[in-house]
Design an enzyme around this catalytic site. Structure first.
Site, mmCIF file in Angstrom:
data_model
loop_
_atom_site.group_PDB
_atom_site.id
_atom_site.type_symbol
_atom_site.label_atom_id
_atom_site.label_comp_id
_atom_site.label_asym_id
_atom_site.label_seq_id
_atom_site.Cartn_x
_atom_site.Cartn_y
_atom_site.Cartn_z
ATOM 1 N N CYS A 72 48.087 41.240 39.195
ATOM 2 C CA CYS A 72 48.490 42.656 39.231
ATOM 3 C C CYS A 72 49.525 42.971 38.150
ATOM 4 O O CYS A 72 50.613 42.380 38.122
ATOM 5 C CB CYS A 72 49.039 42.989 40.615
ATOM 6 S SG CYS A 72 49.913 44.567 40.706
ATOM 7 N N HIS A 74 51.361 45.715 37.784
ATOM 8 C CA HIS A 74 52.573 46.313 38.359
ATOM 9 C C HIS A 74 53.480 45.221 38.942
ATOM 10 O O HIS A 74 54.714 45.324 38.866
ATOM 11 C CB HIS A 74 52.201 47.318 39.447
ATOM 12 C CG HIS A 74 51.438 48.502 38.932
ATOM 13 N ND1 HIS A 74 51.982 49.426 38.067
ATOM 14 C CD2 HIS A 74 50.162 48.903 39.154
ATOM 15 C CE1 HIS A 74 51.079 50.343 37.778
ATOM 16 N NE2 HIS A 74 49.969 50.057 38.416
ATOM 17 N N CYS A 75 52.866 44.193 39.530
ATOM 18 C CA CYS A 75 53.651 43.080 40.084
ATOM 19 C C CYS A 75 54.374 42.324 38.969
ATOM 20 O O CYS A 75 55.547 41.969 39.102
ATOM 21 C CB CYS A 75 52.748 42.133 40.864
ATOM 22 S SG CYS A 75 51.853 42.909 42.233
#
Length: 502
Positions: A72, A74-75
């Site tokens: 991910c 965003h992670c």
């Protein structure tokens, strides 16, 4: 040879057995590591899995857990800020700790806590794993630290006398103090909840009778103290309804803003996150003394619309220059006034700019009463707008094309800078080429950054709408795959996609 083989055989076989034993031992060692409740750390972030999760909850009073996926984006973007926040909390000996769970590997935990998107942050308090609290703060290190600090300690400072209260008020430009005769009552508890959430505002609380008297209060009241505009704003607690947390949050947000804001890089986030339904904008050139004087009438008009209309000054020679294209303006248009209805970005303009207090008040009230039509942007139609396979629409020509009762019109609403629009451009051109000889089908596009429509609001790019032939001004939004074959199925089936066999 037989004797040699008889001797070598067991030796060779023994080597294989040794390798198998080693592999088995390593496998058991790895399994022991996984099954162990030992808690390892990476950059002060606890690495959690289903076998050490319960231990982590029992050892840490406040535990904020990030459920993430390794792939991910965003992670990955959050990771350094999360680690920095973990380090800050650790260094200040806070009871709050941060942990992380790879939700793609620890599926049991992901299922237990209903993880459906990444990253998801949940706060576990006092070992309770049945009712974790959703993280509501900013996704940066400072936001995480402040949010956790408010939950680790009292969310509001207890003020006990006039001297400490006066010092508390003077310590910052903006503070909120809840005056409650009983700090254990429901209204006071609701106030503490608001204080825990609004980490960008400093909160105090008081119950001493002398403090009620010192600030002119007779009943439970939340007061906002400011070093700008009015000095003290009171929000009395309704004796019957109590204190509504959502309403108090809204009031504090609205009254924390200056009566007239200047649009800058520092204030833009405050302006757009204020959730005030209308913005009244004064565009001016701050290098001109004549234009600067126009702020007096603008400010005088602002007080009567607080909470309903946010007044903003935009310097067209500075940060405000970036927003001019949104209004179809240039710096030469200043000074001028615009009102924006935020829910649909409708813009309203006086027939002739008048900067007096009374004229501004009258204009705003007329817009609020629905007596003024929005001013819609429209580019000029290019001369060859209908000669190419993809027809080019503008605000002025949209109605006559899209709602032609003899045509089925498929329109792409786009922004020139949008990468998603650019990615589907070739497919749209190919689609138009495929249907260019069909009299009943029109493939068109409209630049929504330069053209606006009265009854259609575009919220994202690209947006695809289908306007079927016939009466009734019908409109169907296309929400499926953006490729030529799927577009064609949609068109051939009269504006719906045929059901695929199971």
């Amino acid at each position: 040879l037989v004797l040699s083989l008889a001797w070598l055989g067991p030796a060779l076989g023994g080597e294989d057995e040794d390798e198998e034993v080693i592999e088995e031992e390593e496998k058991e060692k790895k399994e022991d590591e996984v099954l162990s409740d030992e808690i390892k750390e990476e950059d002060n972030v606890l690495v959690l899995h289903e076998h050490n999760f319960a231990r982590a909850l029992s050892e840490h009073q406040l535990l904020l857990v990030e459920f993430y996926a390794p792939w991910c984006g965003h992670c990955r973007q959050l990771a350094p800020a999360f680690a920095q926040a973990a380090t800050e909390l650790r260094n200040e000996s806070s009871p709050a700790r941060l942990g992380k769970v790879d939700a793609t590997a620890q599926t049991a935990l992901a299922t237990e806590f209903g993880i459906t998107s990444y990253p998801t942050l949940k706060l576990f308090r006092d070992g309770n794993r049945t009712h974790p609290l959703e993280y509501t703060g900013r996704m940066d290190s400072r936001g995480i630290v402040l949010w956790m600090q408010r939950r680790a300690g009292p969310s509001a400072t207890l003020l006990q006398d006039t001297d400490t209260t006066a010092a508390f008020i003077n310590s910052r430009d903006l503070v909120a103090i809840g005056f409650f005769k009983d700090l254990k009552a429901e209204a006071a508890q609701a106030f503490f909840e608001v204080a825990a959430e609004m980490v960008d505002l400093t909160f105090g609380v008081a119950e001493a009778a002398e403090l009620f008297q010192a600030y002119g209060l007779s009943a439970d009241t939340v007061c906002l103290f400011k070093k700008f505009d009015e000095r003290q704003t009171n929000f009395p607690v309704d004796p019957a309804r109590g204190l509504d947390t959502a309403e108090l949050t809204r009031l504090l947000r609205v009254h924390s803003l200056q009566l007239v804001m200047e649009f800058t890089n520092e204030t833009s986030n405050q302006i757009f996150s204020a959730k005030i339904p209308h913005h009244m904008l004064l565009f001016l050139n701050k290098s001109s003394p004549e234009q600067l004087s126009l702020q007096d009438g603008f400010r005088a008009a602002a007080s009567g619309f607080r909470g309903e209309v946010l007044f903003v000054v935009v310097d067209v020679t500075s940060h405000g220059a970036d927003v001019l294209p949104f209004f179809g303006m240039t710096a030469a248009d200043a000074p001028t006034l615009r009102l924006v209805r935020m829910k649909n970005n409708r813009k309203y303009q006086m027939e002739q700019d008048n900067f007096s207090e009374s004229a501004i008040r009258t204009f705003i009230q007329a817009v609020l009463d629905g007596k003024v039509k929005p001013r819609l942007l429209s580019a000029e139609p290019p001369e060859d707008w209908d000669t190419r396979p993809v027809k080019v629409l503008v605000g002025k020509t949209f109605e006559q094309v899209a709602f032609d009762e003899t045509k089925n019109v498929f329109v792409k609403f786009y922004a020139p800078w949008c990468p998603h629009c650019q990615a589907m451009e070739a497919a749209w051109e190919e689609l138009a080429e495929r249907y260019k000889d069909r009299e009943d089908i029109v493939i068109a596009e409209m630049d929504s950054t330069a053209n606006e429509l009265e009854n259609i609001t575009i919220h994202g790019y690209p947006t695809l709408h289908y306007f079927p032939a016939g009466p009734g001004r019908k409109m169907v939004e296309y929400k499926s795959t953006r490729d030529v074959e799927t577009f064609s199925k949609f068109l051939e089936n009269g504006g719906t996609l045929p059901e695929e066999p199971p």
